[in-house]
Design a protein around this motif. Sequence first.
Motif, PDB file in Angstrom:
ATOM      1  N   TRP A  95     -26.768   6.891 -56.784  1.00 26.36           N
ATOM      2  CA  TRP A  95     -27.041   6.468 -55.407  1.00 26.36           C
ATOM      3  C   TRP A  95     -26.366   7.403 -54.401  1.00 26.36           C
ATOM      4  CZ3 TRP A  95     -24.680   2.196 -51.998  1.00 26.36           C
ATOM      5  CH2 TRP A  95     -25.489   2.016 -50.851  1.00 26.36           C
ATOM      6  N   PHE A  96     -25.200   7.941 -54.759  1.00 27.91           N
ATOM      7  CA  PHE A  96     -24.501   8.882 -53.871  1.00 27.91           C
ATOM      8  C   PHE A  96     -25.392  10.083 -53.549  1.00 27.91           C
ATOM      9  CE2 PHE A  96     -21.972  12.715 -53.284  1.00 27.91           C
ATOM     10  CZ  PHE A  96     -21.056  12.331 -52.316  1.00 27.91           C
ATOM     11  N   VAL A  97     -25.992  10.682 -54.583  1.00 29.04           N
ATOM     12  CA  VAL A  97     -26.820  11.873 -54.368  1.00 29.04           C
ATOM     13  C   VAL A  97     -28.083  11.510 -53.601  1.00 29.04           C
ATOM     14  CG1 VAL A  97     -28.145  13.694 -55.509  1.00 29.04           C
ATOM     15  CG2 VAL A  97     -25.896  13.043 -56.389  1.00 29.04           C
ATOM     16  N   GLU A  98     -28.759  10.452 -54.035  1.00 30.49           N
ATOM     17  CA  GLU A  98     -30.011  10.057 -53.355  1.00 30.49           C
ATOM     18  C   GLU A  98     -29.754   9.669 -51.908  1.00 30.49           C
ATOM     19  OE1 GLU A  98     -32.771   7.194 -51.645  1.00 30.49           O
ATOM     20  OE2 GLU A  98     -30.778   6.678 -52.414  1.00 30.49           O
ATOM     21  N   GLY A  99     -28.680   8.894 -51.692  1.00 33.50           N
ATOM     22  CA  GLY A  99     -28.375   8.452 -50.336  1.00 33.50           C
ATOM     23  C   GLY A  99     -28.043   9.619 -49.408  1.00 33.50           C
ATOM     24  N   LEU A 100     -27.267  10.593 -49.909  1.00 32.46           N
ATOM     25  CA  LEU A 100     -26.905  11.726 -49.069  1.00 32.46           C
ATOM     26  C   LEU A 100     -28.113  12.588 -48.740  1.00 32.46           C
ATOM     27  CD1 LEU A 100     -24.755  13.418 -47.648  1.00 32.46           C
ATOM     28  CD2 LEU A 100     -24.358  14.610 -49.804  1.00 32.46           C
ATOM     29  N   LEU A 101     -28.996  12.812 -49.726  1.00 36.27           N
ATOM     30  CA  LEU A 101     -30.170  13.660 -49.477  1.00 36.27           C
ATOM     31  C   LEU A 101     -31.154  12.991 -48.524  1.00 36.27           C
ATOM     32  CD1 LEU A 101     -28.917  15.416 -51.656  1.00 36.27           C
ATOM     33  CD2 LEU A 101     -31.183  15.713 -52.634  1.00 36.27           C
ATOM     34  N   ALA A 128     -15.522  15.900 -59.611  1.00 37.32           N
ATOM     35  CA  ALA A 128     -16.292  14.674 -59.785  1.00 37.32           C
ATOM     36  C   ALA A 128     -15.398  13.500 -60.147  1.00 37.32           C
ATOM     37  CB  ALA A 128     -17.370  14.876 -60.840  1.00 37.32           C
ATOM     38  N   GLY A 129     -14.477  13.699 -61.118  1.00 38.29           N
ATOM     39  CA  GLY A 129     -13.607  12.611 -61.535  1.00 38.29           C
ATOM     40  C   GLY A 129     -12.720  12.102 -60.418  1.00 38.29           C
ATOM     41  N   TYR A 130     -12.287  13.027 -59.557  1.00 43.35           N
ATOM     42  CA  TYR A 130     -11.419  12.639 -58.452  1.00 43.35           C
ATOM     43  C   TYR A 130     -12.115  11.633 -57.537  1.00 43.35           C
ATOM     44  CZ  TYR A 130      -8.322  13.143 -54.416  1.00 43.35           C
ATOM     45  OH  TYR A 130      -7.466  12.892 -53.368  1.00 43.35           O
ATOM     46  N   PHE A 131     -13.403  11.801 -57.360  1.00 44.75           N
ATOM     47  CA  PHE A 131     -14.171  10.910 -56.484  1.00 44.75           C
ATOM     48  C   PHE A 131     -14.857   9.772 -57.227  1.00 44.75           C
ATOM     49  CE2 PHE A 131     -14.201  15.028 -54.193  1.00 44.75           C
ATOM     50  CZ  PHE A 131     -13.546  14.626 -53.044  1.00 44.75           C
ATOM     51  N   GLY A 132     -14.609   9.650 -58.534  1.00 45.95           N
ATOM     52  CA  GLY A 132     -15.238   8.581 -59.303  1.00 45.95           C
ATOM     53  C   GLY A 132     -16.688   8.851 -59.609  1.00 45.95           C
ATOM     54  N   LEU A 133     -17.106  10.130 -59.623  1.00 41.96           N
ATOM     55  CA  LEU A 133     -18.483  10.486 -59.914  1.00 41.96           C
ATOM     56  C   LEU A 133     -18.577  11.080 -61.318  1.00 41.96           C
ATOM     57  CD1 LEU A 133     -19.294  12.217 -56.504  1.00 41.96           C
ATOM     58  CD2 LEU A 133     -19.955   9.905 -57.184  1.00 41.96           C
ATOM     59  N   GLN A 134     -19.801  11.233 -61.811  1.00 39.99           N
ATOM     60  CA  GLN A 134     -20.011  11.887 -63.092  1.00 39.99           C
ATOM     61  C   GLN A 134     -21.343  12.631 -63.059  1.00 39.99           C
ATOM     62  OE1 GLN A 134     -20.345   8.123 -65.586  1.00 39.99           O
ATOM     63  NE2 GLN A 134     -22.124   9.226 -66.386  1.00 39.99           N
ATOM     64  N   ALA A 135     -21.498  13.564 -64.009  1.00 39.17           N
ATOM     65  CA  ALA A 135     -22.729  14.353 -64.055  1.00 39.17           C
ATOM     66  C   ALA A 135     -23.920  13.456 -64.353  1.00 39.17           C
ATOM     67  CB  ALA A 135     -22.613  15.442 -65.109  1.00 39.17           C
ATOM     68  N   LEU A 136     -25.013  13.723 -63.650  1.00 37.84           N
ATOM     69  CA  LEU A 136     -26.243  12.953 -63.840  1.00 37.84           C
ATOM     70  C   LEU A 136     -27.113  13.636 -64.889  1.00 37.84           C
ATOM     71  CD1 LEU A 136     -26.823  12.321 -60.064  1.00 37.84           C
ATOM     72  CD2 LEU A 136     -26.500  10.501 -61.751  1.00 37.84           C
ATOM     73  N   PRO A 137     -27.872  12.867 -65.673  1.00 37.63           N
ATOM     74  CA  PRO A 137     -28.758  13.484 -66.675  1.00 37.63           C
ATOM     75  C   PRO A 137     -29.874  14.276 -65.999  1.00 37.63           C
ATOM     76  CG  PRO A 137     -29.135  11.113 -66.529  1.00 37.63           C
ATOM     77  CD  PRO A 137     -27.912  11.395 -65.708  1.00 37.63           C
ATOM     78  N   LEU A 138     -30.396  15.281 -66.719  1.00 34.68           N
ATOM     79  CA  LEU A 138     -31.448  16.122 -66.135  1.00 34.68           C
ATOM     80  C   LEU A 138     -32.678  15.311 -65.769  1.00 34.68           C
ATOM     81  CD1 LEU A 138     -31.224  19.296 -68.414  1.00 34.68           C
ATOM     82  CD2 LEU A 138     -30.436  19.046 -66.060  1.00 34.68           C
ATOM     83  N   GLY A 139     -32.943  14.248 -66.545  1.00 35.80           N
ATOM     84  CA  GLY A 139     -34.117  13.434 -66.247  1.00 35.80           C
ATOM     85  C   GLY A 139     -34.042  12.729 -64.912  1.00 35.80           C
ATOM     86  N   TYR A 140     -32.860  12.679 -64.312  1.00 36.49           N
ATOM     87  CA  TYR A 140     -32.706  12.017 -63.012  1.00 36.49           C
ATOM     88  C   TYR A 140     -33.354  12.825 -61.891  1.00 36.49           C
ATOM     89  CZ  TYR A 140     -30.297  10.703 -58.667  1.00 36.49           C
ATOM     90  OH  TYR A 140     -30.008  10.353 -57.378  1.00 36.49           O
ATOM     91  N   TYR A 141     -33.312  14.154 -62.009  1.00 32.40           N
ATOM     92  CA  TYR A 141     -33.702  15.001 -60.878  1.00 32.40           C
ATOM     93  C   TYR A 141     -35.194  14.971 -60.560  1.00 32.40           C
ATOM     94  CZ  TYR A 141     -28.881  16.463 -61.037  1.00 32.40           C
ATOM     95  OH  TYR A 141     -27.504  16.456 -61.013  1.00 32.40           O
ATOM     96  N   PRO A 142     -36.095  14.887 -61.562  1.00 29.36           N
ATOM     97  CA  PRO A 142     -37.502  14.682 -61.185  1.00 29.36           C
ATOM     98  C   PRO A 142     -37.716  13.374 -60.427  1.00 29.36           C
ATOM     99  CG  PRO A 142     -37.351  15.471 -63.424  1.00 29.36           C
ATOM    100  CD  PRO A 142     -35.958  15.151 -63.001  1.00 29.36           C
TER     101      PRO A 142
END
Length: 936
Positions: free
Chosen positions: A845-851, A896-910
């Motif tokens: 949601w962080f990435v989608e919301g910011l974009l 990422a860890g500092y902000f409580g985030l983690q890498a998203l799977p590649l399938g998320y980006y489409p």
Amino acid sequence: MNSFETVLRTLFSLFLTRRHTHRYFRRQAILESLNRLGTEERPASLRYESRKMRQVATDDVPAVLSRMDSSPEGLTSAQVESRRAQFGPNEVEHEKPLPAWRHLGRCYGNPFNLLLTALALISALTHDMKATVVIGTMVVLSTLIRFVQEGRSNRAAERLKAMVSNTATVIRRQVSDAAAVVGAGSDGARCCGEHLDTTQSAEPVELPISDLVPGDHVILSAGDMIPADCRVLTARDLFVSQGAMTGESLPVEKFSEIDRPFTSVFETPNLVFMGTNVVSGSATALVVATGPRTCFGTLSARVTASDRTPTAFEAGVNSVSWLLIRFALVMAPVVLLINGLTKGDWVDASLFALSVAVGLTPEMLPMIVTSTLARGAVTLSRRKVIVKRLDAIQNFGAMDILCTDKTGTITQDRIALARHTDVFGAPSGDVLRYAWLNSFHQTGLRNLLDRAVLEHVALDHDAPDAQDWRKQEWRKIDEIPFDFERRRMSVIVAEGDNPPLLICKGAVEEMLAACTWVSDGESTGALPLDAAMLVRLRAVTQDLNRQGLRVVAVAVREMPSAQSVYSVKDEAGLMLVGYIAFLDPPKETTAPALNALAAHGVEVKVLTGDSELVTAQVCAQVGFGHARFLTGPQIEKMSDAVLAHAVSKHRIFARLTPQHKERIVRALRDGGHVVGFLGDGINDAAALRAADIGISVDTGVDIAKEAADIILLEKSLMVLEEGVLEGRRTFCNMLKYIRMTASSNFGNVFSVLVGSAFLPFLPMLPLQLLVQNLLYDLSQTAIPFDRVDRGLIARPLKWNPRDLGRFMLFFGPVSSVFDIATFVLMWHVFGANSVARQSLFQSGWFVEGLLTQTLIVHMIRTPERPFIDSRAAWPLMLMTVLIAAIGIALPLSPLAGYFGLQALPLGYYPWLAGMIMGYAVLTTVMKKLYIRRFGW
């Protein structure tokens, strides 16, 4: 609130005439406020200067010159330098530029930063140092960006104001080198030097008002601002408007002597005060007090520490800010209750609720508004438009009616003497001779007509005997200056031992009212001015008017040799000798400028004191066609209700007095229009003050420039049209940020409410929400540099805070649709459906919301299709790409860890790309619906 505080708040806008240039003429009179103050509350410095003014008022001229250590010829350069070092510049106490540390404190102390600081303190108390660091970073960035931008804006504004200055005509003694050498020797030599100084001739020079010192002699004429507190030395029909000081609606006459004591310095007829202005007549005056020692300056020094009264524009921005703050204060408790009850962790719920509150506050709003206005002012200056008050740009863009004078705006301002005729229209050299004598010897308000007469004779146009009568021994005896009630002026001259001759020239109707005889064209012949003759004379002048000529009548009267003092009463029983007619053709740029203004929704109305026939002829040549006109005498008979209806139907108003112009402007404003007035004369000052936006020119009289919000360096409607468009661009860019921030923040909070109600964990950590908000705010800092669609500046723009709520409710939920879709995607597709996997959910949601937040900048900045029909300027495009890249990279980075985030799977980006495309499509559809129903 005590009485002194009341006075300070009332008077604050009254006195900031240079740095903030508020229209003190609209404010409460100084005298009314002084009367509210007890004697013990009055500043000691004011009581001292009041006693000093009383003393100089009762002195005779030699005594007051001695008291002020001055001389009949004025001050020398050495005296001026000494007094400038002692008294400083002749400037009142303005709001001085704040020291850097105080400016920094002001940039910090807005409600948004205070909310962030409260959140940082709570985070620190709960040992959440990560949140403390991020929130502290937001506060520091918001404060520093505003500090830097406002510093640049203030410096730019000061440079622009320095381009517009008022001057005074000062009499100074020019000391020769020989006198200076003698004066530098022994005591005896110094005495000789002083004696030599007094023999030097006095030279009038134009100087900035700030250069005046006590003891200076100033020459005053109609249209001048009184540059300091002064004692009148000589006066000729001097009328001063001191309504700003006393509240009096009518000008008061001033004299050089008084015959009795007066209870108030303001009532003393031989004293004039800084901040007032000369309506008519002429005078020389001795400067008694300058700068902060004037009455004007004393009170100004006491009010500069109080809060400035907000303008309408500032009140609108403040209403938006507090709307969002109130919204935050309502939503934060709701979010707290929902998360506390559903998750059971009230500490986290509290932090998240505070983060939501911060997410609703546009931290960058003060900086965006200031930098956008300042950039607009600098851009306008390149177009020869100087903005004296930054917030005047809003009214500039909202203006839908422009009232302008005729001479120099519609016409070329190159008046030439075209005809000089007797009363029956035949060429006459005698009329030219009388007109030249009048123009040459008058010292009051010398206008373009006088210059045209003098230039005409200097070139010997149609005056073969001009050299002969110019060499005659004419001497000036007296003068009756021009004013806008009589609309005429007279000089009294004599040649040799002949009796004095009063020569009067002025507007035709006013001149006819003062005449009882008509010259028959011979040197001694005179005919009575009866009704039949009056009809014949008016036919001649109307014929000249129909040719587009401006007609001035000339009359004479032989005066008794024993008479030495003259007044307006002597302008009676005159003999009309003929007319001088002037041609002032329209500018070639006027018609295109009028068409351009009309195309941009600005209707132009002409307000002039000239004849209706001349005005109609000139206006017809520039595209007004057969526009209907109203005259001053007709307006005089109209009630306010009738006038309000009439002003909307007419475009030409002629034979107007200053009061007529003011009534017309007020009637248009009362009809719901945003009215601009363009004028440069003393007769325009009242209308300039009454208009929503007063516009003058750098060559205008002092009182006109002082009353104006905008100064044109070139008196041209084409320049004004460019300024209007730039004002609208500036306003559009401010409106973009306010709309985008309000709708985006509302959508985020709506999404938070939905997520909080159904998720077993927080939809986003407080720290993540703060970082997202910080990145989004940084992307907005480029908005002042954005370009604006032509369609958006095609019509006047008005500030309407109520539209913001509708816009926010209409577009805010659009982003929530895709936020909720992202919730469903992360929960069902990527299995982020437990507390253990909340980090994955929050990252998605962080990435989608910011974009989507960043994309809304481009979707809402224009009613057109973004990136296709309308593209943002490169600074905004660059910031958008940069912030989007940071948002995508942050979950993949070591931070990422500092902000409580983690890498998203590649399938998320489409899926992300699809969400963004869908958001763009839905926003475009909603935009079309909104425009169709409400407009943009």
